[in-house]
Enzyme design. Sequence first.
Site, PDB file in Angstrom:
ATOM      1  N   ASP A  10      36.967  20.748  53.230  1.00  0.00           N
ATOM      2  CA  ASP A  10      36.810  22.112  53.742  1.00  0.00           C
ATOM      3  C   ASP A  10      38.010  22.973  53.357  1.00  0.00           C
ATOM      4  OD1 ASP A  10      36.025  24.362  55.149  1.00  0.00           O
ATOM      5  OD2 ASP A  10      36.793  23.627  57.061  1.00  0.00           O
TER       6      ASP A  10
ATOM      7  N   ASP B 241      35.357  29.131  50.316  1.00  0.00           N
ATOM      8  CA  ASP B 241      35.301  28.163  51.415  1.00  0.00           C
ATOM      9  C   ASP B 241      34.237  27.098  51.149  1.00  0.00           C
ATOM     10  OD1 ASP B 241      35.191  26.784  53.797  1.00  0.00           O
ATOM     11  OD2 ASP B 241      34.429  28.459  54.978  1.00  0.00           O
TER      12      ASP B 241
END
Length: 472
Positions: A64, A257
């Site tokens: 992440d 992201d």
Amino acid sequence: LRPGGASRQRDPSGGTDGLALASDPGGTLNFLAMVENLQGDSGRGYYLEMLIGTPPQALNILVDTGSSNFAVAGVPDPDVTSYFNAELSSTYRSQGIDVTVKYSQGSWTGVLGTDVITIPKGIYGSYTINIATILQSENFFLPGVKWHGILGLAYDALAKPSSSVETFFDSLVRQAKIPNIFSLQMCGAGLPVSGSGTNGGSLVLGGIEPSLYTGDIWYTPIKEEWYYQVEILKLEVGGQNLQLDCREYNADKAIVDSGTTLLRLPEKVFSAVVQAIARTSLIQEFSSGFWTGSQLACWDKTERPWSLFPKLSIYLRDENSSRSFRISILPQLYIQPILGIGENLQCYRFGISSSTNALVIGATVMEGFYVIFDRAQRRVGFAVSPCAEVDGSPVSEIEGPFTTADVASNCVSSVSFHEPMLWIASYALMSLCGVILLVLIILLLIPPRCQHRYTDNDVVNDESSLVRHRWK
């Protein structure tokens, strides 16, 4: 870089990227050993196998780039198949600090500690890392996910409970002495977003692996080191400019992201994109539920609906601010297969959604590219990924350079509020200042004989001064 030697990365500006070598038993950082060290899909994320503690406990960890804590399930959970049992690790050390992290969807609460980790398909060696054991969570671990924790690769500014918590990658750079750069390839283009979960992918720690991209790497500056915040100049649908003010694309930030499954767009931008796609597609009538994510669209399995939809292009500012480049995704990346019905139908979802506070370049776009997070030179690079192919044809493109003469010199607001509470605080302070100003005006208008004679007890002291107790 390849094992046993050094190379220079191609750069469209004519420059080169020199990367240092880190050490493993052979004396070089073996990036080929990290190729295809990820599994997963765009619907549920890409994860890396990691060994934690002594003796080692194997867990799958979600990659992440939109958060900064390294955390693993610390107790049994109905939605995870494994968890880290700290009591079984002789090297685990609790710091006794509670930590809570909230994401755009889901949250967890746990306790900070440290332990040793190794990455079987990563850099050689064991390293002591800050690790949060998740004791409670809500909508974080979801049914069907095959990961048991999260690897936050963003900057320490986002680390919880404070930026003093050294992040996983900062620890790795310091202890393993690898270059401050990592790169990511996710290979799920055209595959079911919640399929077998065995799509390939690569997280290269410490550099760039040439076999994972074709053509040139194009770099855009990191505007601020918290998320990987970049500057988007414009969007095109089917080659047609949306003609929005460029600040709309960066409201209130634009980030890269890997932990977000979709391409998320600010509401005004999302509405314009949907209208443009509907206008340029070959479908006369289409349910609004498809665009909002509440309905799927289904076609016969022999059909390829992607030919009905246009290409989507995102323009990013180049390192040379007078230039830009564009990354484009074909509909194979944003019209995503998700469900088969019977023998004849294949259903798809819309891989773009609206957002209230950011433009997020998530997996929908990232699956088309090899993305380089060059923290050392404060830039994010994009190159075409060879695994971004459907039926043998590429589904992503990079083109440039283009002039930026038609856009503002700065498309990012100079005032950046990182938390919603800061907006509330700013409005509260503005209101307070307004009230104080009104009182002062009234006092000035009151005749002198009615004015209060101040005593020592009326003096505002440091304890109540806004200068001392200003909002942080």
